[in-house]
Motif scaffolding. Structure first.
Motif, PDB file in Angstrom:
ATOM      1  N   GLN A   7       4.426   5.603  -5.400  1.00 49.89           N
ATOM      2  CA  GLN A   7       4.451   5.682  -6.868  1.00 49.89           C
ATOM      3  C   GLN A   7       3.470   6.741  -7.370  1.00 49.89           C
ATOM      4  OE1 GLN A   7       3.732   1.599  -7.900  1.00 49.89           O
ATOM      5  NE2 GLN A   7       5.915   1.083  -7.947  1.00 49.89           N
ATOM      6  N   GLN A  12       2.446   1.761  -3.399  1.00 53.81           N
ATOM      7  CA  GLN A  12       1.488   2.358  -4.353  1.00 53.81           C
ATOM      8  C   GLN A  12       1.334   3.851  -4.096  1.00 53.81           C
ATOM      9  OE1 GLN A  12      -2.136   0.150  -3.917  1.00 53.81           O
ATOM     10  NE2 GLN A  12      -1.511  -1.466  -5.350  1.00 53.81           N
ATOM     11  N   SER A  43       0.835  -1.205   0.000  1.00 51.54           N
ATOM     12  CA  SER A  43       0.000   0.000   0.000  1.00 51.54           C
ATOM     13  C   SER A  43       0.871   1.258   0.000  1.00 51.54           C
ATOM     14  CB  SER A  43      -0.913  -0.018   1.232  1.00 51.54           C
ATOM     15  OG  SER A  43      -1.592   1.205   1.361  1.00 51.54           O
TER      16      SER A  43
END
Length: 141
Positions: free
Chosen positions: A122, A119, A116
């Protein structure tokens, strides 16, 4: 004339010994056997007299029976100690297994959290890189 007491002999240590008895007979004492000793003697088909002293053969048989009893007790103690040791090992193994399960669960939670966060990172990088591209296209006059 009054009878004289029997003469007393002097022991090598300098003390006096009691007077000699007219009929020196070994003093008989009661032979005390435990129920286990009685059971094993009966199993061997042997009966011992109720008083001491015993003959050499009877002494040998009694020693053999008592040795069997000691060996039996020792074997029982050994089995008890082994059982306690194994119970301890099983208990430790169960505790380690439970801890292992907890750690595996924690690993899964941390891997999920890590994914998580990755992500999010990113997405943040993507947003900041888009902004950087927009600002770099500006021309200063």
């Amino acid at each position: 004339e009054s009878p004289q007491p029997p003469p007393r002999s002097v022991s090598p240590c300098g003390g006096r010994t009691p007077p000699a008895r007219a009929h020196a007979r070994p003093i008989s004492r009661q032979l005390r056997l435990t129920e286990e000793e009685k059971r094993l003697l009966a199993q061997e088909g042997v009966t011992l007299p109720g008083t001491l002293p015993l003959t050499q053969a009877e002494e040998r048989i009694l020693k053999k029976v008592r040795r069997k009893i000691r060996n039996k007790q020792s074997a029982q103690d050994s089995r008890r100690r082994k059982k306690e040791y194994l119970d301890g090992l099983e208990s430790r193994a169960a505790a380690c297994s439970a801890q292992n399960q907890e750690l595996r669960k924690k690993i899964q939670e941390l891997e999920k959290r890590n994914g998580s966060l990755l992500q999010q990172l990113q997405a943040l990088i993507k947003r900041t890189s888009n902004k950087a591209a927009q600002t770099s296209t500006c021309v200063l006059v």
